[in-house]
Design a protein around this motif. Sequence first.
Motif, PDB file in Angstrom:
ATOM      1  N   UNK A  15      24.804 -29.340  23.678  1.00 17.68           N
ATOM      2  CA  UNK A  15      24.220 -28.729  24.869  1.00 17.68           C
ATOM      3  C   UNK A  15      23.588 -27.383  24.520  1.00 17.68           C
ATOM      4  N   UNK A  16      24.309 -26.575  23.730  1.00 12.92           N
ATOM      5  CA  UNK A  16      23.764 -25.277  23.315  1.00 12.92           C
ATOM      6  C   UNK A  16      22.464 -25.462  22.549  1.00 12.92           C
ATOM      7  N   UNK A  17      22.428 -26.417  21.639  1.00  7.09           N
ATOM      8  CA  UNK A  17      21.216 -26.671  20.858  1.00  7.09           C
ATOM      9  C   UNK A  17      20.058 -27.082  21.766  1.00  7.09           C
ATOM     10  N   UNK A  18      20.347 -27.872  22.790  1.00  8.51           N
ATOM     11  CA  UNK A  18      19.308 -28.268  23.745  1.00  8.51           C
ATOM     12  C   UNK A  18      18.743 -27.075  24.494  1.00  8.51           C
ATOM     13  N   UNK A  19      19.624 -26.192  24.949  1.00 12.17           N
ATOM     14  CA  UNK A  19      19.171 -24.972  25.628  1.00 12.17           C
ATOM     15  C   UNK A  19      18.348 -24.107  24.670  1.00 12.17           C
ATOM     16  N   UNK A  20      18.871 -23.908  23.467  1.00 11.60           N
ATOM     17  CA  UNK A  20      18.185 -23.039  22.514  1.00 11.60           C
ATOM     18  C   UNK A  20      16.813 -23.597  22.160  1.00 11.60           C
ATOM     19  N   UNK A  21      16.713 -24.912  22.052  1.00 15.11           N
ATOM     20  CA  UNK A  21      15.422 -25.537  21.781  1.00 15.11           C
ATOM     21  C   UNK A  21      14.470 -25.295  22.954  1.00 15.11           C
ATOM     22  N   UNK A  22      14.981 -25.419  24.169  1.00 14.24           N
ATOM     23  CA  UNK A  22      14.143 -25.187  25.354  1.00 14.24           C
ATOM     24  C   UNK A  22      13.683 -23.740  25.435  1.00 14.24           C
ATOM     25  N   UNK A  23      14.458 -22.823  24.886  1.00 15.90           N
ATOM     26  CA  UNK A  23      14.121 -21.400  24.932  1.00 15.90           C
ATOM     27  C   UNK A  23      13.357 -20.934  23.701  1.00 15.90           C
ATOM     28  N   UNK A  24      13.073 -21.833  22.785  1.00 18.98           N
ATOM     29  CA  UNK A  24      12.546 -21.462  21.471  1.00 18.98           C
ATOM     30  C   UNK A  24      11.043 -21.198  21.438  1.00 18.98           C
ATOM     31  N   UNK A  25      10.463 -20.883  22.560  1.00 16.11           N
ATOM     32  CA  UNK A  25       9.044 -20.526  22.574  1.00 16.11           C
ATOM     33  C   UNK A  25       8.857 -19.356  23.542  1.00 16.11           C
ATOM     34  N   UNK A  26       8.098 -18.337  23.128  1.00 11.46           N
ATOM     35  CA  UNK A  26       7.922 -17.173  24.006  1.00 11.46           C
ATOM     36  C   UNK A  26       7.304 -17.515  25.362  1.00 11.46           C
ATOM     37  N   UNK A  27       6.475 -18.537  25.429  1.00  8.95           N
ATOM     38  CA  UNK A  27       5.881 -18.914  26.715  1.00  8.95           C
ATOM     39  C   UNK A  27       6.957 -19.374  27.689  1.00  8.95           C
ATOM     40  N   UNK A  56      -1.220 -26.445  28.428  1.00  4.41           N
ATOM     41  CA  UNK A  56      -0.131 -25.922  27.589  1.00  4.41           C
ATOM     42  C   UNK A  56       1.008 -25.412  28.460  1.00  4.41           C
ATOM     43  N   UNK A  57       0.682 -24.683  29.515  1.00  6.27           N
ATOM     44  CA  UNK A  57       1.722 -24.181  30.424  1.00  6.27           C
ATOM     45  C   UNK A  57       2.479 -25.348  31.041  1.00  6.27           C
ATOM     46  N   UNK A  58       1.777 -26.390  31.439  1.00  4.63           N
ATOM     47  CA  UNK A  58       2.443 -27.561  32.020  1.00  4.63           C
ATOM     48  C   UNK A  58       3.403 -28.209  31.024  1.00  4.63           C
ATOM     49  N   UNK A  59       3.035 -28.238  29.760  1.00 11.11           N
ATOM     50  CA  UNK A  59       3.944 -28.786  28.739  1.00 11.11           C
ATOM     51  C   UNK A  59       5.209 -27.940  28.637  1.00 11.11           C
ATOM     52  N   UNK A  60       5.053 -26.619  28.693  1.00 15.88           N
ATOM     53  CA  UNK A  60       6.229 -25.741  28.642  1.00 15.88           C
ATOM     54  C   UNK A  60       7.077 -25.885  29.903  1.00 15.88           C
ATOM     55  N   UNK A  61       6.435 -26.015  31.046  1.00 15.14           N
ATOM     56  CA  UNK A  61       7.178 -26.241  32.290  1.00 15.14           C
ATOM     57  C   UNK A  61       7.968 -27.544  32.215  1.00 15.14           C
ATOM     58  N   UNK A  66      12.926 -30.473  31.969  1.00 17.16           N
ATOM     59  CA  UNK A  66      13.751 -31.504  31.331  1.00 17.16           C
ATOM     60  C   UNK A  66      15.139 -30.977  30.966  1.00 17.16           C
ATOM     61  N   UNK A  67      15.222 -29.697  30.612  1.00 19.66           N
ATOM     62  CA  UNK A  67      16.519 -29.108  30.282  1.00 19.66           C
ATOM     63  C   UNK A  67      17.249 -28.651  31.548  1.00 19.66           C
TER      64      UNK A  67
END
Length: 112
Positions: A15-27, A56-61, A66-67
């Motif tokens: 779960x932590x890895x999933x969150x960290x992956x979701x947060x791994x981009x400044x956008x 690009x913003x929609x992809x980040x959203x 998803x997380x």
Amino acid sequence: MTSAKVELFDEELQLAAGYFKALAHPARLAILQYLAASKMCISGDISNELPLSRTTVNQHLTELKNMGLIKGSIDGVKVNYCLNQSRIKELKQLLGSFLDSVELPDNQSCKS
């Protein structure tokens, strides 16, 4: 093909890895900050707030949604985005626990 073998790790680390992956981009961090600062759901184009294309913003959203860190509901032709407060609280708790588990004692030092 090699597998990531994430199933070898406990659910909390996964779960932590999933969150960290979701947060791994400044956008994505900027999106979360923007939603938090607005203190309400945003109906409209968040891409106006970021130096990125709408696609690009929609992809980040999508990654954040998803997380479960944000919620999005369709209202006609617009989507309303809000922070998912319960998931943000879960993330804060999980991040605190994780950082506590890797904190070094004050007297420990590594020599290279």
